[in-house]
Scaffold this motif. Structure first.
Motif, PDB file in Angstrom:
ATOM      1  N   THR A   1       0.912   9.713  10.813  1.00  9.32           N
ATOM      2  CA  THR A   1       0.805   8.291  10.480  1.00  9.32           C
ATOM      3  C   THR A   1       2.061   7.824   9.756  1.00  9.32           C
ATOM      4  O   THR A   1       2.620   6.766  10.069  1.00  9.32           O
ATOM      5  CB  THR A   1      -0.445   8.027   9.616  1.00  9.32           C
ATOM      6  OG1 THR A   1      -1.595   8.420  10.375  1.00  9.32           O
ATOM      7  CG2 THR A   1      -0.559   6.583   9.209  1.00  9.32           C
ATOM      8  N   ARG A   2       2.510   8.621   8.796  1.00  4.24           N
ATOM      9  CA  ARG A   2       3.705   8.268   8.023  1.00  4.24           C
ATOM     10  C   ARG A   2       4.945   8.210   8.918  1.00  4.24           C
ATOM     11  O   ARG A   2       5.751   7.280   8.827  1.00  4.24           O
ATOM     12  CB  ARG A   2       3.896   9.303   6.911  1.00  4.24           C
ATOM     13  CG  ARG A   2       5.027   9.009   5.969  1.00  4.24           C
ATOM     14  CD  ARG A   2       4.991  10.001   4.789  1.00  4.24           C
ATOM     15  NE  ARG A   2       6.016   9.683   3.838  1.00  4.24           N
ATOM     16  CZ  ARG A   2       7.187  10.328   3.750  1.00  4.24           C
ATOM     17  NH1 ARG A   2       7.438  11.332   4.564  1.00  4.24           N
ATOM     18  NH2 ARG A   2       8.081   9.991   2.851  1.00  4.24           N
ATOM     19  N   ALA A   3       5.117   9.189   9.789  1.00  2.00           N
ATOM     20  CA  ALA A   3       6.278   9.241  10.675  1.00  2.00           C
ATOM     21  C   ALA A   3       6.258   8.084  11.674  1.00  2.00           C
ATOM     22  O   ALA A   3       7.284   7.441  11.914  1.00  2.00           O
ATOM     23  CB  ALA A   3       6.315  10.583  11.412  1.00  2.00           C
ATOM     24  N   MET A   4       5.089   7.800  12.238  1.00  2.00           N
ATOM     25  CA  MET A   4       4.998   6.714  13.220  1.00  2.00           C
ATOM     26  C   MET A   4       5.237   5.353  12.559  1.00  2.00           C
ATOM     27  O   MET A   4       5.898   4.488  13.141  1.00  2.00           O
ATOM     28  CB  MET A   4       3.652   6.766  13.935  1.00  2.00           C
ATOM     29  CG  MET A   4       3.552   7.964  14.861  1.00  2.00           C
ATOM     30  SD  MET A   4       1.935   8.156  15.641  1.00  2.00           S
ATOM     31  CE  MET A   4       1.936   6.786  16.763  1.00  2.00           C
ATOM     32  N   ALA A   5       4.735   5.167  11.357  1.00  2.00           N
ATOM     33  CA  ALA A   5       4.948   3.902  10.647  1.00  2.00           C
ATOM     34  C   ALA A   5       6.426   3.718  10.309  1.00  2.00           C
ATOM     35  O   ALA A   5       6.978   2.618  10.483  1.00  2.00           O
ATOM     36  CB  ALA A   5       4.102   3.861   9.374  1.00  2.00           C
ATOM     37  N   ALA A   6       7.084   4.774   9.857  1.00  2.00           N
ATOM     38  CA  ALA A   6       8.510   4.687   9.536  1.00  2.00           C
ATOM     39  C   ALA A   6       9.324   4.413  10.795  1.00  2.00           C
ATOM     40  O   ALA A   6      10.265   3.613  10.783  1.00  2.00           O
ATOM     41  CB  ALA A   6       8.979   5.975   8.867  1.00  2.00           C
ATOM     42  N   ARG A   7       8.954   5.041  11.895  1.00  2.00           N
ATOM     43  CA  ARG A   7       9.649   4.818  13.166  1.00  2.00           C
ATOM     44  C   ARG A   7       9.465   3.381  13.627  1.00  2.00           C
ATOM     45  O   ARG A   7      10.409   2.741  14.078  1.00  2.00           O
ATOM     46  CB  ARG A   7       9.133   5.791  14.218  1.00  2.00           C
ATOM     47  CG  ARG A   7       9.896   5.710  15.515  1.00  2.00           C
ATOM     48  CD  ARG A   7       9.393   6.747  16.517  1.00  2.00           C
ATOM     49  NE  ARG A   7      10.182   6.713  17.715  1.00  2.00           N
ATOM     50  CZ  ARG A   7      10.054   5.789  18.681  1.00  2.00           C
ATOM     51  NH1 ARG A   7       9.138   4.850  18.569  1.00  2.00           N
ATOM     52  NH2 ARG A   7      10.821   5.814  19.737  1.00  2.00           N
ATOM     53  N   GLU A   8       8.259   2.874  13.511  1.00  2.00           N
ATOM     54  CA  GLU A   8       7.987   1.479  13.901  1.00  2.00           C
ATOM     55  C   GLU A   8       8.813   0.512  13.050  1.00  2.00           C
ATOM     56  O   GLU A   8       9.384  -0.447  13.571  1.00  2.00           O
ATOM     57  CB  GLU A   8       6.496   1.181  13.769  1.00  2.00           C
ATOM     58  CG  GLU A   8       6.093  -0.169  14.304  1.00  2.00           C
ATOM     59  CD  GLU A   8       6.362  -0.349  15.786  1.00  2.00           C
ATOM     60  OE1 GLU A   8       6.719  -1.478  16.181  1.00  2.00           O
ATOM     61  OE2 GLU A   8       6.250   0.616  16.567  1.00  2.00           O
ATOM     62  N   ARG A   9       8.874   0.756  11.750  1.00  2.00           N
ATOM     63  CA  ARG A   9       9.693  -0.100  10.860  1.00  2.00           C
ATOM     64  C   ARG A   9      11.157  -0.060  11.276  1.00  2.00           C
ATOM     65  O   ARG A   9      11.834  -1.086  11.297  1.00  2.00           O
ATOM     66  CB  ARG A   9       9.560   0.345   9.400  1.00  2.00           C
ATOM     67  CG  ARG A   9       8.281  -0.111   8.730  1.00  2.00           C
ATOM     68  CD  ARG A   9       8.308   0.108   7.225  1.00  2.00           C
ATOM     69  NE  ARG A   9       8.558   1.487   6.829  1.00  2.00           N
ATOM     70  CZ  ARG A   9       7.625   2.419   6.707  1.00  2.00           C
ATOM     71  NH1 ARG A   9       6.359   2.134   6.950  1.00  2.00           N
ATOM     72  NH2 ARG A   9       7.954   3.640   6.335  1.00  2.00           N
ATOM     73  N   GLU A  10      11.642   1.122  11.617  1.00  2.00           N
ATOM     74  CA  GLU A  10      13.041   1.259  12.041  1.00  2.00           C
ATOM     75  C   GLU A  10      13.293   0.506  13.333  1.00  2.00           C
ATOM     76  O   GLU A  10      14.310  -0.176  13.479  1.00  2.00           O
ATOM     77  CB  GLU A  10      13.398   2.737  12.200  1.00  2.00           C
ATOM     78  CG  GLU A  10      14.831   2.987  12.575  1.00  2.00           C
ATOM     79  CD  GLU A  10      15.840   2.500  11.553  1.00  2.00           C
ATOM     80  OE1 GLU A  10      16.933   2.069  11.967  1.00  2.00           O
ATOM     81  OE2 GLU A  10      15.562   2.537  10.341  1.00  2.00           O
ATOM     82  N   LEU A  11      12.364   0.601  14.274  1.00  2.00           N
ATOM     83  CA  LEU A  11      12.519  -0.119  15.541  1.00  2.00           C
ATOM     84  C   LEU A  11      12.490  -1.628  15.320  1.00  2.00           C
ATOM     85  O   LEU A  11      13.272  -2.367  15.920  1.00  2.00           O
ATOM     86  CB  LEU A  11      11.429   0.303  16.531  1.00  2.00           C
ATOM     87  CG  LEU A  11      11.565   1.714  17.097  1.00  2.00           C
ATOM     88  CD1 LEU A  11      10.324   2.086  17.887  1.00  2.00           C
ATOM     89  CD2 LEU A  11      12.814   1.838  17.954  1.00  2.00           C
ATOM     90  N   GLU A  12      11.599  -2.090  14.455  1.00  2.00           N
ATOM     91  CA  GLU A  12      11.525  -3.523  14.148  1.00  2.00           C
ATOM     92  C   GLU A  12      12.799  -3.994  13.458  1.00  2.00           C
ATOM     93  O   GLU A  12      13.324  -5.060  13.779  1.00  2.00           O
ATOM     94  CB  GLU A  12      10.310  -3.823  13.272  1.00  2.00           C
ATOM     95  CG  GLU A  12       9.006  -3.736  14.017  1.00  2.00           C
ATOM     96  CD  GLU A  12       7.783  -3.828  13.115  1.00  2.00           C
ATOM     97  OE1 GLU A  12       7.937  -4.043  11.885  1.00  2.00           O
ATOM     98  OE2 GLU A  12       6.665  -3.680  13.637  1.00  2.00           O
ATOM     99  N   ALA A  13      13.306  -3.209  12.534  1.00  2.00           N
ATOM    100  CA  ALA A  13      14.543  -3.574  11.837  1.00  2.00           C
ATOM    101  C   ALA A  13      15.707  -3.622  12.823  1.00  2.00           C
ATOM    102  O   ALA A  13      16.563  -4.500  12.735  1.00  2.00           O
ATOM    103  CB  ALA A  13      14.844  -2.579  10.720  1.00  2.00           C
ATOM    104  N   GLY A  14      15.712  -2.705  13.769  1.00  2.00           N
ATOM    105  CA  GLY A  14      16.772  -2.682  14.782  1.00  2.00           C
ATOM    106  C   GLY A  14      16.744  -3.896  15.681  1.00  2.00           C
ATOM    107  O   GLY A  14      17.784  -4.429  16.053  1.00  2.00           O
TER     108      GLY A  14
END
Length: 112
Positions: A91-104
């Motif tokens: 959950t933590r890894a997927m949430a961080a990845r999603e935030r990174e994709l959104e920021a990108g």
């Protein structure tokens, strides 16, 4: 797998005297030991990968941050569903990845 490297990683882990070894050293230790005992060290590897993706040293390297997060998601997914830490680290890894994709996607073109 070089058994000498595994022994060195275990010694460094024990000598660190911390619950989780962070930073580049933690990545080296957990990447190596996860190959030998994925259920024991995989959750710590995923944790450290997510933590390192937020390092100030990677602030201007979005593709490197995303690569670390992709690795964290893959490591967490590979854990057994019986692993008590799997859901939390995934959950933590997927949430961080999603935030990174959104920021990108919010960055103006030509700045990344």
């Amino acid at each position: 797998m070089d058994q000498d490297m595994v022994v060195r990683a275990r010694v460094r882990l024990l000598s660190a005297n911390r619950r989780v070894v962070r930073g580049v050293e933690g990545l080296w230790i957990y990447r190596l030991l996860t190959q030998v005992e994925p259920e024991v060290y995989g959750s710590k590897l995923a944790y450290v990968l997510v933590e390192e993706s937020g390092s100030p040293l990677l602030r201007e390297l979005p593709e490197r941050r995303l690569a670390l997060l992709d690795e964290a998601v893959e490591v967490a997914k590979a854990l057994s569903t019986a692993n008590p830490y799997r859901a939390k680290v995934l959950t933590r890894a997927m949430a961080a990845r999603e935030r990174e994709l959104e920021a990108g996607s919010e960055r103006p073109r030509g700045l990344d």
